[in-house]
Structure formats: structure tokens, C-alpha cells
Design an enzyme around this catalytic site. Sequence first.
Site, PDB file in Angstrom:
ATOM      1  N   HIS A 193      -1.268  -1.018  -9.969  1.00 38.24           N
ATOM      2  CA  HIS A 193      -1.948  -1.965  -8.613  1.00 38.24           C
ATOM      3  C   HIS A 193      -2.601  -3.490  -9.023  1.00 38.24           C
ATOM      4  O   HIS A 193      -2.960  -4.082  -8.927  1.00 38.24           O
ATOM      5  CB  HIS A 193      -3.160  -0.972  -8.306  1.00 38.24           C
ATOM      6  CG  HIS A 193      -3.243  -1.822  -6.766  1.00 38.24           C
ATOM      7  ND1 HIS A 193      -3.447  -1.602  -5.611  1.00 38.24           N
ATOM      8  CD2 HIS A 193      -3.121  -2.875  -6.567  1.00 38.24           C
ATOM      9  CE1 HIS A 193      -3.698  -1.939  -5.233  1.00 38.24           C
ATOM     10  NE2 HIS A 193      -3.552  -2.982  -4.922  1.00 38.24           N
ATOM     11  N   ARG A 212       1.018  -1.526   0.254  1.00 42.37           N
ATOM     12  CA  ARG A 212       0.063  -0.657  -0.014  1.00 42.37           C
ATOM     13  C   ARG A 212       1.048   1.527   0.131  1.00 42.37           C
ATOM     14  O   ARG A 212       2.172   1.321   0.563  1.00 42.37           O
ATOM     15  CB  ARG A 212      -1.180  -0.031   1.701  1.00 42.37           C
ATOM     16  CG  ARG A 212      -2.062  -1.016   1.368  1.00 42.37           C
ATOM     17  CD  ARG A 212      -3.225  -0.428   0.130  1.00 42.37           C
ATOM     18  NE  ARG A 212      -4.029  -1.708  -0.148  1.00 42.37           N
ATOM     19  CZ  ARG A 212      -4.458  -3.153  -1.010  1.00 42.37           C
ATOM     20  NH1 ARG A 212      -2.822  -3.143  -1.718  1.00 42.37           N
ATOM     21  NH2 ARG A 212      -5.123  -3.564  -0.440  1.00 42.37           N
ATOM     22  N   GLU A 222      -5.874   5.993  -6.738  1.00 39.17           N
ATOM     23  CA  GLU A 222      -5.496   5.150  -7.720  1.00 39.17           C
ATOM     24  C   GLU A 222      -7.227   4.927  -8.507  1.00 39.17           C
ATOM     25  O   GLU A 222      -8.363   5.465  -7.578  1.00 39.17           O
ATOM     26  CB  GLU A 222      -5.533   4.182  -7.737  1.00 39.17           C
ATOM     27  CG  GLU A 222      -4.210   3.965  -6.410  1.00 39.17           C
ATOM     28  CD  GLU A 222      -4.055   2.046  -5.954  1.00 39.17           C
ATOM     29  OE1 GLU A 222      -4.943   1.233  -6.551  1.00 39.17           O
ATOM     30  OE2 GLU A 222      -2.877   1.884  -6.376  1.00 39.17           O
TER      31      GLU A 222
END
Length: 327
Positions: free
Chosen positions: A285, A236, A265
Site C-alpha cells: 500500500h 482498494r 492490512e
Amino acid sequence: MKISILDDYHDTVRTLKVFQMLEGHEVRIWNDHVQDVDTLAQRLQDTEALILIRERTQIREPLIKRLSNLRLISQRSVYPHIDIPACTERGILVCSNMHAGAPSYATAELTWGMIIAAMRQIPQQMASLRAGNWQCGVGMSLRGKTLGVYGWGRIGGAIAEYAKVFGMNVLVWAREASRERAAKDGWATAPSKEAFFERSDIISLHMRLVDATRGIVTASDLARMKPSALIVNTSRAGLIEPDALVNALRAGRPGMAAVDVFEQEPVRDPQHPLLTMPNVVCTPHLGYVTREEYELAFGDIFEQVQAYVAGNPVHMVNPEALAKRAS
């Protein structure tokens, strides 16, 4: 039930084997990403069960209070993007399997791919070749170097095993209980956080983002790293102090980064600082984004829907919501 699935970017969910678990339900799938509350409220106005793909969409009180038909939110893993108290207040049950039994090998594999890509400058060499040039630099080997694993859990343990196969030394730093567990398993642990950052040639972060870990990697930590070192974050973005990574890379300590996660994001701005740096490998991601991982994840998610419909909900985050709905 009327079921909505958000953020299925590549329309993958309906192609999974486990999708048949939703047979007999009315399912609507959205392939774009929307965070506007008015748009989401309109799309989800008839939804009874909402299926989320990780943390792609924020589900907060302004939206929740407009979803009068919503009964269930089913997802997998952590849920910082969901306003649990607001869900409970309106009788919306949140179910999320924390999949504590096994690591995400998909994330571990991506992490290792990013390590090799960064150390051997694979994206940069590809760009050079496509531009009509030949070799653009000299990379670094992994054998004999020290991999620092920050956070000793399921994925961190898998990464350590990969490093062992590649002939690397492994150094672990984590909270005390985790360090003791790593040492008991035969892995070397750092004597201090400072030594961990100073000695590691590569550091890979493997922690959940909670209040205790937010900003746990500070600017001073990064400043201790070698100019030749690499830091990798597939966990993260919030684990690193805001702006610390960009500033550290500009200062030359560490010399490289590999990043799969961002503060906001999805990232749509090609001028994002990390995307413009030649010493950074970035991916959007992708840690959990494989068909095999999707089959596992959505199997859990759909099982939670089935259990709710059968009157025996599982993996409940806020079971008190059931009583609220009944009242």
C-alpha cells in the site's frame, strides 16, 4: 491541545516542513501499528485531537466510547475506518479534506511503475539475477496494447495520459456519467463491461470503495480477460469480489496481477496467496507514500487542527457533533 498521531511507521511526520504547524501543542507520535482496543484506549486516554494516516487504524465504537477526552479526529480522504455515528454521539468532530481538486500523482506514478514492473517481469528478473542466474523469461512491451481504465476520475485520467505517451490505446469503463465525460474529452469508451474486460490487455482500477463499488469486479469479469492480460489494483482490494482474483490467476485468466492493496492490512503473512504467486507483483500500500504526498496531506490535516482550535472548523464530516458536545 494534546495530539496523538498513529501509525507513522517510519517516523516521517516530525521531519515534514508542515509539522511546524503543530507548534505549541503537545504531540505524541506512535510508529508501530496496533489495533487492540485496550492498548489503543490506554495510549489515547488523554488525547484531545487524533490524527490518522489514511485507513491504517480502525476507529470503532468500542474504542471511541473509552476516549472521554477526544474532541477531534483529523485526517485526509475517505473514512470507512471511522465509526462516524459513534463519533457524533459522543461529540467528536471528524474533519477530512477530500482533496477533490487534483489527482494523487503519487498513486498514479506507482500504478504506472507497477504496470511496467509486471509486464517486463522486473521483480522476477531481479530475483533471478540475485540467485546467480541470468534472464528468467521474456516480458511484453506496452506500445500498441490496450489499457483499460476502470473508473474515470482524477487518477484514472492521469493514467490514461501516461498510456498515451507510451503509445497505448486507452479504453474507458465507468458509470454512465463518467463514460460520457471521458468520451467528451476524446477517450474511447467500451460498448459494454463485457467488451471492456475482453479487449483490454491491461486493466487498472481507479474507483473509491463504497457500497455501490464493493465487489464490482466479479469472477466472471476476470474470466473474460486474456491469458496474457494484467490487472492492476492500487485503489482498494474490496473492489474485487472476495477470492475472485486469486482463483482467476490460478485459472490463468488474467495471466498477471499487480496489487498494492489487500483486504486486511498490514499483511504480515509471507504465505498470503498473492505473495506466493510468481505472476503477481505486490507492494505494501505505497500509492500515497511519498514525502511530497505527505507534505500535501499533512498540510491539510494540520490545517484542520488549527481551524478547530481557532473555533472555525473546516472539512467537517459530522458538524452535528459540535452541537452534541455543546449540550
